[in-house]
Design an enzyme around this catalytic site. Structure first.
Site, PDB file in Angstrom:
ATOM      1  N   LYS A   1       0.929   4.029  -3.031  1.00 26.31           N
ATOM      2  CA  LYS A   1       0.579   5.424  -2.795  1.00 26.31           C
ATOM      3  C   LYS A   1       1.774   6.356  -3.030  1.00 26.31           C
ATOM      4  O   LYS A   1       1.594   7.521  -3.437  1.00 26.31           O
ATOM      5  CB  LYS A   1       0.049   5.590  -1.372  1.00 26.31           C
TER       6      LYS A   1
ATOM      7  N   TYR B   1       0.834  -1.202   0.000  1.00 26.22           N
ATOM      8  CA  TYR B   1       0.000   0.000   0.000  1.00 26.22           C
ATOM      9  C   TYR B   1       0.871   1.255   0.000  1.00 26.22           C
ATOM     10  O   TYR B   1       0.621   2.200  -0.759  1.00 26.22           O
ATOM     11  CB  TYR B   1      -0.906  -0.020   1.231  1.00 26.22           C
TER      12      TYR B   1
END
Length: 266
Positions: A162, A158
């Site tokens: 991002k 993640y």
């Protein structure tokens, strides 16, 4: 914050407690017509009804942002209905609390696909029409995890996705600035949403979601680490996104804005 005559397409906008929904409603309240796009079509329909309650036009579109055909269909629906897309908000995202050593390859691929590839596909899909009209606003939802390397909720996949969003946004901003298109990102910290439940529903290994909500003691520890002393609210993210999508932000591009109560400061 006057969006009359503007058409906004927001992905991940069908969650009842999500950031995307708040963005859609905030833009609608300030005059925008809205394309509510989400993997969950029923949720998107509910939000589109809320948008219409403000006297604005809205359509609900089901989309898998990691699938190019699905994304192209979403943009085609927007163009067929409204003739243009002025604002794209890449809000769709999923997360997963797992360590690298415990991360299956399939989970890595899914997290990267939705959060990073989805941002690429959706941005690419709207560029032709934005370039033709010499106007556009693209705002991406990144995360504090992109800058601090996780440590809140979500694994390395993640954080990597991002962080990739931030690099992609800066590169794209340079490519399209001459066409009157700006590309910016926001990096929320811990916000009161239901992204954790949504992540479980979107095909990420359910074994890792036996406890989809953070334990109370963990959430309290996170809050204690935030200088302002609380979690953030989705509306606070929505207002910042709306500013970046507004005429007042015409000279801001390639930027990322932290919305985290001071838990991370550049």
């Amino acid at each position: 914050m006057d969006f009359k005559g503007r058409v906004a397409l927001i992905t991940g906008a069908g969650s009842r407690q999500g950031i995307g929904r708040e963005i859609a409603l905030f833009l609608a309240k300030n005059g925008a017509d809205v394309v509510v796009a989400d993997y969950n079509l029923e949720g998107a329909k509910e939000v589109s009804e809320e948008v219409r309650s403000f006297g604005r036009k809205a359509i609900a579109v089901q989309v898998d942002v990691a699938n190019s055909a699905s994304v192209d269909g979403m943009v085609d629906s927007a163009l067929n209905e409204f003739g243009k897309v002025d604002i794209l908000v890449n809000s769709a995202g999923i997360t997963q609390p797992v360590k690298v050593i415990d991360t299956p390859e399939a989970d890595w691929d899914r997290i990267i696909a939705v959060n990073l590839k989805g941002t690429f596909l959706c941005s690419k899909a709207v560029l032709k029409s934005m370039m033709k009209q010499n106007y556009g606003r693209i705002v991406n939802l990144s995360s504090v995890s992109a800058k601090r390397g996780g440590g809140v909720y979500g694994g390395a996949h993640y954080s990597a996705a991002k962080a990739g969003v931030l690099g992609f946004a800066k590169a794209l901003a340079r490519e399209v600035a001459e066409y009157g298109i700006t590309v910016n990102s926001v990096c929320p910290g811990m916000i009161e949403t239901n992204i954790r439940k949504n992540s479980a529903a979107l095909g990420v290994d359910p074994i890792n979601f036996k406890n989809a909500e953070l334990p109370t003691e963990v959430e309290q520890a996170i809050i204690a680490s935030v200088p302002v002393g609380r979690l953030g609210y989705a509306i606070e993210v929505a207002e910042t996104v709306a500013f970046l999508a507004s005429e007042g932000a015409a000279y801001i591009t390639g930027e990322d804005i932290d919305i985290n109560g001071g838990s991370h400061m550049d």
